[in-house]
Design a protein around this motif. Structure first.
Motif, PDB file in Angstrom:
ATOM      1  N   GLN A  83       0.771  -0.881   0.042  1.00 21.86           N
ATOM      2  CA  GLN A  83       0.040  -0.069   0.097  1.00 21.86           C
ATOM      3  C   GLN A  83       0.754   1.248   0.165  1.00 21.86           C
ATOM      4  OE1 GLN A  83      -2.562  -0.901   3.437  1.00 21.86           O
ATOM      5  NE2 GLN A  83      -4.048  -1.521   2.368  1.00 21.86           N
ATOM      6  N   LYS A  84       1.888   1.281   0.651  1.00 21.93           N
ATOM      7  CA  LYS A  84       2.944   2.397   0.822  1.00 21.93           C
ATOM      8  C   LYS A  84       3.596   2.435  -0.620  1.00 21.93           C
ATOM      9  CE  LYS A  84       4.092   2.403   5.748  1.00 21.93           C
ATOM     10  NZ  LYS A  84       5.022   2.084   6.662  1.00 21.93           N
ATOM     11  N   MET A  85       3.827   1.591  -1.261  1.00 22.49           N
ATOM     12  CA  MET A  85       4.388   1.617  -2.415  1.00 22.49           C
ATOM     13  C   MET A  85       3.437   2.180  -3.467  1.00 22.49           C
ATOM     14  SD  MET A  85       6.308  -2.226  -2.763  1.00 22.49           S
ATOM     15  CE  MET A  85       6.579  -2.154  -4.263  1.00 22.49           C
ATOM     16  N   VAL A  86       2.170   1.626  -3.308  1.00 26.68           N
ATOM     17  CA  VAL A  86       1.293   2.221  -4.372  1.00 26.68           C
ATOM     18  C   VAL A  86       0.945   3.680  -4.301  1.00 26.68           C
ATOM     19  CG1 VAL A  86      -1.102   2.142  -5.278  1.00 26.68           C
ATOM     20  CG2 VAL A  86       0.120   0.033  -5.071  1.00 26.68           C
ATOM     21  N   HIS A  87       1.005   4.200  -3.088  1.00 22.02           N
ATOM     22  CA  HIS A  87       0.617   5.388  -2.651  1.00 22.02           C
ATOM     23  C   HIS A  87       1.830   6.501  -2.888  1.00 22.02           C
ATOM     24  CE1 HIS A  87      -1.100   8.872  -0.406  1.00 22.02           C
ATOM     25  NE2 HIS A  87       0.340   8.999   0.202  1.00 22.02           N
ATOM     26  N   GLY A  89       4.041   5.723  -4.997  1.00 21.21           N
ATOM     27  CA  GLY A  89       4.306   5.441  -6.423  1.00 21.21           C
ATOM     28  C   GLY A  89       3.556   6.718  -7.188  1.00 21.21           C
ATOM     29  N   GLY A  90       2.041   6.806  -6.599  1.00 20.42           N
ATOM     30  CA  GLY A  90       1.285   7.732  -7.121  1.00 20.42           C
ATOM     31  C   GLY A  90       1.608   9.030  -7.094  1.00 20.42           C
ATOM     32  N   GLU A  91       2.115   9.334  -5.977  1.00 19.18           N
ATOM     33  CA  GLU A  91       2.833  10.897  -5.737  1.00 19.18           C
ATOM     34  C   GLU A  91       4.034  10.960  -6.531  1.00 19.18           C
ATOM     35  OE1 GLU A  91       1.569  13.327  -3.776  1.00 19.18           O
ATOM     36  OE2 GLU A  91      -0.112  11.971  -2.980  1.00 19.18           O
ATOM     37  N   TYR A  92       4.865  10.147  -6.827  1.00 22.03           N
ATOM     38  CA  TYR A  92       6.048  10.110  -7.655  1.00 22.03           C
ATOM     39  C   TYR A  92       5.480  10.251  -8.900  1.00 22.03           C
ATOM     40  CZ  TYR A  92      10.111   8.834 -10.512  1.00 22.03           C
ATOM     41  OH  TYR A  92      11.105   8.934 -10.997  1.00 22.03           O
ATOM     42  N   ILE A  93       4.682   9.667  -9.678  1.00 17.26           N
ATOM     43  CA  ILE A  93       4.075   9.932 -11.002  1.00 17.26           C
ATOM     44  C   ILE A  93       3.535  11.159 -11.072  1.00 17.26           C
ATOM     45  CG2 ILE A  93       2.201   9.060 -12.670  1.00 17.26           C
ATOM     46  CD1 ILE A  93       2.716   6.103 -11.588  1.00 17.26           C
ATOM     47  N   LYS A  94       2.864  11.704 -10.134  1.00 18.14           N
ATOM     48  CA  LYS A  94       2.348  13.219 -10.144  1.00 18.14           C
ATOM     49  C   LYS A  94       3.303  14.015 -10.441  1.00 18.14           C
ATOM     50  CE  LYS A  94      -0.377  16.163  -7.723  1.00 18.14           C
ATOM     51  NZ  LYS A  94      -1.025  16.570  -6.264  1.00 18.14           N
ATOM     52  N   SER A  95       4.468  13.882  -9.286  1.00 15.12           N
ATOM     53  CA  SER A  95       5.609  14.612  -9.667  1.00 15.12           C
ATOM     54  C   SER A  95       6.327  14.827 -11.065  1.00 15.12           C
ATOM     55  CB  SER A  95       6.413  14.438  -8.443  1.00 15.12           C
ATOM     56  OG  SER A  95       6.042  14.608  -7.233  1.00 15.12           O
ATOM     57  N   GLN A  96       6.462  13.647 -11.243  1.00 15.93           N
ATOM     58  CA  GLN A  96       7.025  13.142 -12.953  1.00 15.93           C
ATOM     59  C   GLN A  96       6.393  13.958 -13.789  1.00 15.93           C
ATOM     60  OE1 GLN A  96      10.109  11.867 -12.663  1.00 15.93           O
ATOM     61  NE2 GLN A  96       9.854  10.031 -13.759  1.00 15.93           N
ATOM     62  N   GLU A 136       3.447   4.463 -14.711  1.00 23.50           N
ATOM     63  CA  GLU A 136       2.189   4.409 -14.320  1.00 23.50           C
ATOM     64  C   GLU A 136       1.492   3.057 -14.482  1.00 23.50           C
ATOM     65  OE1 GLU A 136      -1.908   7.351 -14.849  1.00 23.50           O
ATOM     66  OE2 GLU A 136       0.091   7.673 -16.025  1.00 23.50           O
ATOM     67  N   ASN A 137       1.678   2.721 -15.716  1.00 24.05           N
ATOM     68  CA  ASN A 137       0.976   1.512 -15.871  1.00 24.05           C
ATOM     69  C   ASN A 137       1.489   0.436 -15.176  1.00 24.05           C
ATOM     70  OD1 ASN A 137      -0.510  -0.620 -17.627  1.00 24.05           O
ATOM     71  ND2 ASN A 137       1.323  -1.061 -18.838  1.00 24.05           N
ATOM     72  N   GLN A 138       2.773   0.251 -14.816  1.00 21.89           N
ATOM     73  CA  GLN A 138       3.307  -0.836 -13.954  1.00 21.89           C
ATOM     74  C   GLN A 138       2.662  -0.773 -12.588  1.00 21.89           C
ATOM     75  OE1 GLN A 138       7.786  -0.816 -14.092  1.00 21.89           O
ATOM     76  NE2 GLN A 138       7.923  -1.980 -12.272  1.00 21.89           N
ATOM     77  N   LEU A 139       2.715   0.545 -12.013  1.00 22.52           N
ATOM     78  CA  LEU A 139       2.013   0.687 -10.671  1.00 22.52           C
ATOM     79  C   LEU A 139       0.648   0.237 -10.574  1.00 22.52           C
ATOM     80  CD1 LEU A 139       2.814   2.043  -7.854  1.00 22.52           C
ATOM     81  CD2 LEU A 139       1.460   4.128  -8.744  1.00 22.52           C
ATOM     82  N   LYS A 140      -0.114   0.427 -11.831  1.00 22.00           N
ATOM     83  CA  LYS A 140      -1.512   0.083 -11.849  1.00 22.00           C
ATOM     84  C   LYS A 140      -1.741  -1.402 -11.890  1.00 22.00           C
ATOM     85  CE  LYS A 140      -5.467   0.740 -14.870  1.00 22.00           C
ATOM     86  NZ  LYS A 140      -6.081   1.223 -16.235  1.00 22.00           N
ATOM     87  N   ASN A 141      -0.545  -2.214 -12.604  1.00 19.20           N
ATOM     88  CA  ASN A 141      -0.705  -3.648 -12.556  1.00 19.20           C
ATOM     89  C   ASN A 141      -0.259  -4.162 -11.146  1.00 19.20           C
ATOM     90  OD1 ASN A 141      -1.162  -3.845 -15.394  1.00 19.20           O
ATOM     91  ND2 ASN A 141       0.998  -3.826 -15.937  1.00 19.20           N
ATOM     92  N   MET A 142       0.514  -3.611 -10.363  1.00 23.73           N
ATOM     93  CA  MET A 142       0.819  -4.024  -9.048  1.00 23.73           C
ATOM     94  C   MET A 142      -0.256  -3.930  -8.475  1.00 23.73           C
ATOM     95  SD  MET A 142       3.208  -2.538  -6.238  1.00 23.73           S
ATOM     96  CE  MET A 142       4.830  -2.723  -6.768  1.00 23.73           C
ATOM     97  N   PHE A 788      -4.917   8.284  -5.140  1.00 18.77           N
ATOM     98  CA  PHE A 788      -4.242   8.331  -6.216  1.00 18.77           C
ATOM     99  C   PHE A 788      -4.309   9.723  -6.797  1.00 18.77           C
ATOM    100  CE2 PHE A 788      -3.681   3.764  -7.065  1.00 18.77           C
ATOM    101  CZ  PHE A 788      -4.653   3.387  -6.618  1.00 18.77           C
ATOM    102  N   SER A 789      -2.975  10.043  -7.364  1.00 15.14           N
ATOM    103  CA  SER A 789      -2.745  11.284  -7.782  1.00 15.14           C
ATOM    104  C   SER A 789      -3.532  11.457  -9.289  1.00 15.14           C
ATOM    105  CB  SER A 789      -1.471  11.750  -8.032  1.00 15.14           C
ATOM    106  OG  SER A 789      -0.789  10.750  -8.787  1.00 15.14           O
ATOM    107  N   ASN A 790      -3.730  10.467 -10.053  1.00 13.84           N
ATOM    108  CA  ASN A 790      -4.330  10.621 -11.240  1.00 13.84           C
ATOM    109  C   ASN A 790      -5.382   9.494 -11.400  1.00 13.84           C
ATOM    110  OD1 ASN A 790      -4.800  10.423 -14.006  1.00 13.84           O
ATOM    111  ND2 ASN A 790      -2.787  10.705 -14.667  1.00 13.84           N
ATOM    112  N   PRO A 791      -6.669  10.005 -11.862  1.00 16.82           N
ATOM    113  CA  PRO A 791      -7.840   9.142 -11.816  1.00 16.82           C
ATOM    114  C   PRO A 791      -7.588   7.886 -12.819  1.00 16.82           C
ATOM    115  CG  PRO A 791      -8.460  11.530 -12.201  1.00 16.82           C
ATOM    116  CD  PRO A 791      -7.075  11.415 -12.343  1.00 16.82           C
ATOM    117  N   ALA A 792      -6.668   8.128 -13.609  1.00 21.73           N
ATOM    118  CA  ALA A 792      -6.461   6.981 -14.713  1.00 21.73           C
ATOM    119  C   ALA A 792      -5.844   5.759 -13.957  1.00 21.73           C
ATOM    120  CB  ALA A 792      -5.462   7.278 -15.961  1.00 21.73           C
TER     121      ALA A 792
END
Length: 885
Positions: A83-87, A89-96, A136-142, A788-792
């Motif tokens: 859960q921490k990885m996904v959360h 990761g979402g913040e990291y993708i938003k920053s990216q 982002e796709n990899q995080l969604k798969n996890m 999640f930072s991105n609804p997608a």
């Protein structure tokens, strides 16, 4: 990870004496033995000896369930990490994505003056965006492939109630066996015979129904263990294989994208070196030379004076400044601008108040507080770089609040009152604990009490109020064992101590005797009984005081939503006796909530004593939380049994000093004589019960001794095994617990040590001067999915949290037909107002339109689409809608 159950149908094996086989082998043999014995019983029910194997089977099942609990703890840690990885990761993708946009703007800025640099920045922006999409796709798969099935396994399949039907079936069989043997013994006495024991064959026919129920419950338990073992071994491994393949595919895509720009990066490197040499290095050399010339023209005296002037501004002395601040007192109220934690970071006008060491935030002076913070656990700091106006921050245990004032003087006043309150609380509550004369036993007991409080906070449901689900519950009802918020605690006090005895976890000095029930109960287990037939909207944290009073009085005084058992008084007496003997706190709570009198005589007691007598006869301090619950919830502590013994007499006779402490804390009458004219103190002195006699002597002298306040049991927290706390008989607590059965039973709540408290609810985003719409409707609890930072990349297919259990259908009016939620939706909401979007990503809607919510980016904004037109989608403010079913 040790598997709890593997192949249930493996062939039976003989276990040689002294062998130490792996537990998985013993599990297979336990199941095989159960199948063999059950087949024999089914073949010849009238001459069955199945009773001889039930106790050993019960012990084996208990060990298997203990192994299952250990597996559950490991899986919870795994889920928390993911859960921490996904959360994160979402913040990291938003920053990216933000970095890519900033890089693109920077490249556009440099294009007119430096085309090569501008082109490079634009191309790097495209590369970063492409790589971010792959991540982002990899995080969604996890989240979909691995985390969601694992969460479902831990939360649903491995729940704490898995073993309850098995224990209930065993208890029913034992009650039936006792009844049958008593009847046969009575028949033998009528025939002039005396029978003390009965063979299993003699009672097999009468107990066939209960035996079949026990066998059915055992089969169900083994089948559930089989399903859990399959999901956490082969199914989980298969999910990891799928995730591995998805990772390989994403890595290949990333490598192909990077290979396509390798040649361009090499060319850009040479161009950058040339630009640096021809333009910037030559310019820097000229500037350095000019700086040296200017410094040589300055005189040494002038430079020294300028340095002193810059580094030594005039200020008041700190002591004088604090004296002025103390004059402002400990209370203050007024409106401040508070910055939200949502994606908008908006400033919102809120009414703030400091009273009695509590900092409260509300929408207006007339509204109830939405946030209450005990300042003893907070820290106030000056904030310099947040906004143009003066700001300060208040740091709580799990959140930072940023406030803005109109001018610097107002900020200093608020910070002064906060610092005064913190200093006062520290001197009042913390300074006495640092007394050098305090004994090491007292300090050790205080540390143990704090660890017990921390473990109580981790029980299921204790991260929020038991009544209104407010995210902070710093008050405890010691007789019921539940945690409540500060608003609900005031209503509990109004009910009276006969219903609820409330104390503060942070401001009061609690003792271990006050935490016995709370350490085993938990808000979730309590509400499973008291709100089982809840047929109204659940109380909301924003409810008014009148609504709280009505709901809490209906719940605790009228006990309106307790499921009636429909049992007679005799059956209730039998259930109470069995629950006391089995340590079933949940059953005792249900009996108490039905209004049953604990002071009635029980036939299972030796001399027709009440529930307290029966506990003292059978338990031997193995589950003191049961004894404490009976004392504080209606049992008569002074009522004698048929032989004239009060519970205090019996506690002295059985040498149970910890039970005596609980009776003395309840102000028992210690000078009552039994049938032989002896008081409990006289009995303790005659039988040389030294510790019991010492406790009773202190009580007789009307001395309030701290020895009554601390109970020695196995608390199950780190540090409670320290024998030095109880080593000295003259210390706070003495005596030993004669059994190790004080651990949690299967009927009590399971502790989730990996859970953390939920964050404070964010407030609604409104701009100054805007009319604030009403808050979301009360009664429907919103689930708390990952942010999640991105609804997608929001998780799809997750069901919402279940609603509270409903009463029987015939007791409620018929419900209208409700359309099921679409796949991937969290819940359905109806628009309260017309809303017009200000940004491209926002959703516009009309009053009355139904919106399907698919994600919660934060507590202020939701993401969804209009049900009648799915092409209209976007984010919208929470306060503009209400939840509908």
């Amino acid at each position: 990870m040790v598997s709890v159950i593997q192949q249930l149908t493996a062939p039976a094996m003989s276990i040689p004496m002294g062998s130490s086989l792996p537990w998985s082998e013993r599990e297979r043999m336990t199941v095989a033995a159960f199948l063999n014995h059950t087949q024999e019983d089914v073949s010849s029910p009238s001459t069955s000896t199945y009773q001889l194997h039930m106790e050993s089977l019960r012990r084996d099942v208990a060990k298997m369930h203990e192994a299952l609990d250990n597996d559950k703890k490991q899986l919870r840690k795994l889920v928390a990490c993911m859960q921490k990885m996904v959360h994160n990761g979402g913040e990291y993708i938003k920053s990216q994505y933000a970095f890519s946009e900033a890089m693109e703007k920077l490249g556009t800025t440099f294009m007119p003056s430096q085309p090569k640099i501008g082109t490079a920045f634009l191309k790097f922006a495209v590369i970063v965006k492409d790589m971010t999409e792959t991540q982002e796709n990899q995080l969604k798969n996890m989240d979909k492939i691995v985390l969601f099935p694992l969460e479902s396994l831990v939360k649903n399949d491995m729940s704490g109630h898995l073993k309850k039907p098995f224990d209930r079936a065993y208890a029913e069989h034992e009650r039936a066996r006792t009844r049958v043997e008593r009847e046969k013994r009575r028949q033998a006495e009528a025939a002039g015979l005396q029978r003390t024991e009965f063979k299993p064959e003699e009672t097999a026919q009468e107990l066939e129904k209960e035996r079949r129920g026990f066998q059915l419950a055992t089969c169900d338990y083994f089948l559930k263990l089989n399903e859990i073992g399959l999901k956490k071994t082969s199914d989980f491994a298969r999910h990891m294989v799928d995730y591995y393949h998805s990772q390989c595919s994403n890595v290949k895509d990333s490598q192909q994208k990077l290979d396509g720009v390798m040649q361009w990066v090499a060319e850009l490197s040479s161009d950058v070196s040339e630009i640096r040499k021809t333009r910037y290095e030559e310019e820097r050399t000229e500037l350095v030379e000019m700086k040296r010339i200017i410094q040589s023209l300055l005189s040494p005296n002038d430079s020294k004076a300028a340095k002193q002037k810059a580094t030594n501004p005039g200020m008041k002395q700190f002591g004088d400044l604090r004296d002025e601040e103390r004059l402002l007192g400990l209370t203050k109220s007024g409106f401040l601008q508070k910055r939200s934690d949502g994606i908008r970071k908006m400033w919102q006008k809120r009414y703030c108040k400091i009273v009695d060491g509590i900092f409260s935030i509300s929408h207006s002076p007339r509204d109830p507080p939405t946030v209450t913070l005990p300042l003893l656990t907070c820290q106030c700091k000056d904030e310099m770089e947040v906004a143009k106006k003066p700001c300060f921050t208040l740091h709580s245990q799990n959140r930072k609040y940023i406030f803005q004032t109109e001018d610097e003087q107002e900020k200093k006043e608020w910070m002064a009152v906060l610092n005064n309150t913190l200093e006062h609380l520290f001197n009042s509550h913390l300074a006495p604990q640092d007394n050098a004369d305090e004994s090491s036993e007292v300090k050790s007991m205080n540390e143990l009490t704090q660890r017990i409080v921390e473990s109580i906070r981790e029980l299921p449901g204790n991260h929020q109020c038991c009544d209104c689900h407010a995210p902070l519950a710093p008050w405890i009802s010691t007789n019921l064992g539940v945690l409540v918020c500060i608003e609900c605690s005031g209503v509990h006090r109004e009910l009276g101590v006969q219903y609820s005895r409330v104390r503060s976890l942070t401001l009061d000095r609690l003792c271990t005797a006050e935490l016995l029930v709370a350490h085993r109960m938990g808000n979730y287990a309590f509400n499973e009984v008291t709100e089982e037939n809840l047929n109204v909207a659940k109380l909301n944290s924003n409810a008014s005081m009148v609504e709280r009073q009505e709901f809490i009085r209906a719940k605790y005084v009228e006990r309106r939503w307790v499921r009636p058992s429909g049992r007679s008084e005799g059956e209730m007496l039998g259930d109470l006796s069995s629950a006391i003997q089995c340590g079933d706190l949940e059953t005792i709570l249900h009996i108490q909530q039905e209004g049953f009198d604990f002071s009635k005589p029980l036939s299972e007691s030796e001399n027709s004593g009440n529930a307290l007598h029966l506990y003292l006869e059978v338990e031997e301090e193995r589950s003191l939380h049961i004894f404490d619950f009976l004392i504080n919830n209606g049992a008569d502590i002074n009522k004698p049994d048929a032989s004239g013994r009060t519970p205090l007499h019996l506690a002295v006779e059985r040498d149970l000093p910890q039970a005596i402490k609980l009776l003395l804390r309840a102000e028992v009458q210690a000078d009552v004589d039994d049938a032989e004219g002896k008081t409990p103190l006289t009995l303790a002195q005659e039988w040389e019960r030294e510790e019991c006699a010492e406790l009773l002597s202190l009580y007789k002298k009307k001395k309030k001794s701290p020895r009554f306040n601390h109970i020695k049991v196995e608390w199950g927290v780190q540090g409670d095994q320290n024998d030095s706390i109880y080593a000295d008989p003259s210390a706070l607590v003495a005596s030993e617990v004669g059994s190790s059965r004080s651990g949690r039973r299967a009927t009590t709540s399971m502790v989730n040590r990996s859970n953390k408290p939920l964050p404070d609810p964010p407030t609604c985003p409104v701009t100054p001067g805007q009319k604030l719409p009403p808050p979301p409707p009360q009664g429907l609890d919103r689930p708390t999915p990952l942010s999640f930072s991105n609804p997608a990349i929001a998780p799809s297919g997750r069901p919402p949290l279940p609603l509270p259990p409903q009463p029987p259908a015939e007791a409620l009016p018929p419900k209208p037909a409700v359309a099921p939620l679409p796949t991937g939706a969290l819940y359905r909401a109806e628009a309260l107002f017309e809303c017009e979007a200000d940004q491209e990503d926002e959703l516009s809607f009309l009053e009355g339109e139904v919106i399907i919510v698919t994600d919660e980016p934060d507590g202020d904004w939701w993401f969804g689409y209009v049900e009648s037109n799915p092409e209209r989608y976007g984010v919208f403010p929470v306060v503009y809608v209400k939840l509908v079913r």
